[in-house]
Design an enzyme around this catalytic site. Structure first.
Site, PDB file in Angstrom:
ATOM      1  N   SER A 142      -6.985   4.669  -0.886  1.00 11.45           N
ATOM      2  CA  SER A 142      -6.235   4.947  -2.107  1.00 11.45           C
ATOM      3  C   SER A 142      -7.083   5.849  -2.989  1.00 11.45           C
ATOM      4  O   SER A 142      -8.319   5.853  -2.888  1.00 11.45           O
ATOM      5  CB  SER A 142      -5.934   3.640  -2.846  1.00 11.45           C
ATOM      6  OG  SER A 142      -5.478   3.877  -4.165  1.00 11.45           O
ATOM      7  N   TYR A 155      -9.101  -3.793  -7.461  1.00 14.06           N
ATOM      8  CA  TYR A 155      -8.507  -2.895  -6.472  1.00 14.06           C
ATOM      9  C   TYR A 155      -9.432  -1.708  -6.224  1.00 14.06           C
ATOM     10  O   TYR A 155      -9.595  -1.270  -5.077  1.00 14.06           O
ATOM     11  CB  TYR A 155      -7.138  -2.438  -6.953  1.00 14.06           C
ATOM     12  CG  TYR A 155      -6.322  -1.702  -5.918  1.00 14.06           C
ATOM     13  CD1 TYR A 155      -6.075  -2.260  -4.662  1.00 14.06           C
ATOM     14  CD2 TYR A 155      -5.776  -0.454  -6.192  1.00 14.06           C
ATOM     15  CE1 TYR A 155      -5.321  -1.592  -3.706  1.00 14.06           C
ATOM     16  CE2 TYR A 155      -5.004   0.226  -5.259  1.00 14.06           C
ATOM     17  CZ  TYR A 155      -4.785  -0.355  -4.017  1.00 14.06           C
ATOM     18  OH  TYR A 155      -4.038   0.315  -3.076  1.00 14.06           O
TER      19      TYR A 155
END
Length: 259
Positions: A142, A155
């Site tokens: 990501s 995250y």
């Protein structure tokens, strides 16, 4: 003279195939002629994917050693212990709390799925990739691995950890016929990602995309993944960052610009 036999289809294991990018990737690779083993925890969703695409399926929890061992047995049964691609999509985000308010269990769950899940599956299937003579490990990270942002610490850490797996593995496998590919999407709108991250709050999940007419879709990401895997095998896409036009950086999004 008899016609030459058609080449055997390439084979792939796609994790996280019950929804979102994983499901779109399994669908796309199957359409491209790959023999796909789609894996996830939710058997009902795998069954519907199989009915739609003809994918093979196997229920797997990437956080469980015994479950991943069962996946190895399934690959041996279906593909004779030879495999062309491991596509690590399983993962996700939980929560948007500041560091001082962090939920340790949510952080632990993100680390288990994104980092250790990718590690378990990749480590377990490396022998099958070697056996094929044409192997790929693809990691879906990501842009959260690029830079920290408020409320994203857990995250950020998980996806940065996953990126380090890809980087170290590429170095360790240098000289072997196994590519290591990392695809890092930015803003993607799928049916579950933001909804799960925000505890099922649909209104809050929708606000993530306010003013952005065309965030990436799961199919956009699957297109990039299929291109990377389908490129000539001497061509390695080490890291591909893919964002919607409206997003110039993790913190820079043109909202209301008609993009």
């Amino acid at each position: 003279m008899s016609a030459a036999a058609a080449p055997a289809p390439l084979t792939a294991v796609v994790t996280g195939a019950s929804s979102g990018i994983g499901r779109a990737t399994a669908r796309r690779l199957a359409a491209d002629g790959w023999r796909v083993l789609a894996v996830a925890r939710r058997e009902d969703r795998l069954a519907s994917l199989a009915a739609e695409t003809g994918c093979l399926t196997h229920a797997v929890d990437v956080t469980s050693d015994s479950s991943v061992a069962g996946l190895v047995d399934r690959v041996d049964e279906l593909f004779g212990g030879s495999l062309n691609a491991v596509v690590n999509i399983a993962g996700g985000a939980l929560g948007t709390e500041r560091i001082e308010d962090a939920d340790i269990e949510q952080w632990r769950a993100m680390y288990e799925t994104n980092v250790l899940g990718t590690l378990r599956v990749t480590r377990a299937l490396l022998p099958a990739l070697r056996a094929s003579g044409r192997g790929d490990v693809l990691v879906l990270s990501s842009t959260a691995a690029d830079a920290a942002y408020e409320g994203g610490g857990g995250y950020n850490a998980a996806k940065a950890g996953e990126r380090m797996i890809a980087g170290a593995l590429r170095l360790e496998l240098n000289g072997e016929r196994i590519r290591v590919i990392e695809i890092a999407p930015g803003m993607v709108r799928t049916e579950e990602f933001s909804l799960v991250r925000l505890g099922g709050d649909r209104a809050a999940a929708d606000r993530v995309y306010d003013g952005v007419e065309q965030p990436l879709t799961a199919e956009d990401c699957a297109d990039v993944i299929a291109y990377a895997l389908g490129a000539p095998h001497h061509v390695n896409l080490d890291l591909v960052t893919v964002r919607p036009l409206a997003q110039a950086a993790q913190h820079k999004v043109a909202r209301g610009a008609g993009l």
